[in-house]
Design a protein around this motif. Structure first.
Motif, PDB file in Angstrom:
ATOM      1  N   SER A  51      32.692  61.170  32.352  1.00 54.14           N
ATOM      2  CA  SER A  51      31.952  62.343  32.833  1.00 54.14           C
ATOM      3  C   SER A  51      32.219  63.554  31.940  1.00 54.14           C
ATOM      4  O   SER A  51      31.299  64.322  31.626  1.00 54.14           O
ATOM      5  N   ASP A 160      25.185  59.487  34.529  1.00 52.80           N
ATOM      6  CA  ASP A 160      26.620  59.301  34.746  1.00 52.80           C
ATOM      7  C   ASP A 160      26.862  58.267  35.840  1.00 52.80           C
ATOM      8  O   ASP A 160      26.678  58.559  37.019  1.00 52.80           O
ATOM      9  N   GLU A 161      27.253  57.082  35.454  1.00 55.90           N
ATOM     10  CA  GLU A 161      27.480  55.962  36.373  1.00 55.90           C
ATOM     11  C   GLU A 161      26.367  55.830  37.411  1.00 55.90           C
ATOM     12  O   GLU A 161      26.621  55.824  38.616  1.00 55.90           O
TER      13      GLU A 161
HETATM   14 MG    MG Z   1      33.016  60.125  36.029  1.00 57.31          MG
END
Ligand code: MG
Ligand code: ADP
Length: 220
Positions: A51, A160-161
């Motif tokens: 992140s 992000d993921e």
């Molecule tokens: Mg993260």
């Protein structure tokens, strides 16, 4: 390839949180260039700095040392970031959530309507238009979060993921939507993940371990 094809470039970019004895180095001098058409997976376990790296690329964090620049974009404004956490606003329906950044940017209503309709269709969420976030599943909410970014027509999509808390099948659909959208709009795509199966769907892979971004040849 000319420098203008580079959408974002990190040169020895580092990000440290805090200072002194409690300082945490989230990203050690990372070197990375993203070009038009790239499909990059950044793969690493929780806490490895994924992140933090995306926030540097998005211009949300400034590097503690080194540089991040956007030669082909002129700045981070052309970047769309799909956040890791739930990011839909509970009181707004799917259409309103998707439209929000365009509304806040003062874009004309007809243009906003067109962009939102197209973006929701692209992620397969057209039939959810009038639902509230509490009335849709986690996978559907993540696709709407993707649509909200697409509606802004970014030239670089950072996710992000996006599949982090979804089962295999649902996560696969979110990834399908991201890849289809990137292909359709010509945007570059960066996806972070801890899942090698997700990473395998992107064309370039870079591992990140303890804040260190490994070279492609050192990435398993
Ligand atoms: Mg993260
Ligand atoms: P990942 O996304 O791979 O889980 P992060 O980039 O969130 O990793 O975090 C990398 C490291 O930086 C972790 O040790 C984390 O605890 C730390 N970190 C992240 N954000 C902050 C912050 N705002 N303040 C202090 N430490 C942070």
């Amino acid at each position: 390839m000319s420098g203008i094809d580079v959408l974002v470039s990190c040169e020895n970019a580092a990000l440290t949180f805090g200072r002194g004895a409690t300082a945490v180095v989230a990203v050690h001098g990372a070197d990375l260039s993203i070009r038009s058409g790239d499909r990059l997976a950044v793969v690493g376990p929780s806490g490895s700095g994924k992140s933090s790296l995306l926030h540097l690329l998005a211009g949300l964090e400034h590097p503690t040392s080194g540089t991040v620049s956007w030669p082909g974009l002129g700045g981070p404004a052309g970047i769309g970031l799909v956040f890791q956490a739930d990011s839909l606003i509970p009181a707004l329906d799917v259409t309103e959530n998707t439209a929000l950044p365009l509304v806040l940017a003062g874009r004309p209503e007809t243009e906003t309507h067109h962009q939102v309709t197209e973006a929701l269709a692209l992620v397969g969420a057209a039939d959810l238009a009038d639902r509230l976030p509490e009335e849709i599943s986690g996978g559907q909410a993540q696709r709407v979060a993707v649509a909200r970014v697409l509606a802004q027509e970014p030239r670089l999509i950072l996710a992000d993921e996006p599949t982090g808390r979804l089962d295999h099948v649902t996560g696969g659909r979110v990834l399908d939507a991201l890849l289809a959208a990137a292909d359709r709009t010509g945007a570059a795509l960066v996806v972070t993940t801890h899942d090698p199966a997700v990473a395998a769907r992107l064309t370039i892979r870079r591992a990140i371990q303890d804040g260190r971004l490994l070279a492609p040849e050192d990435t398993p």
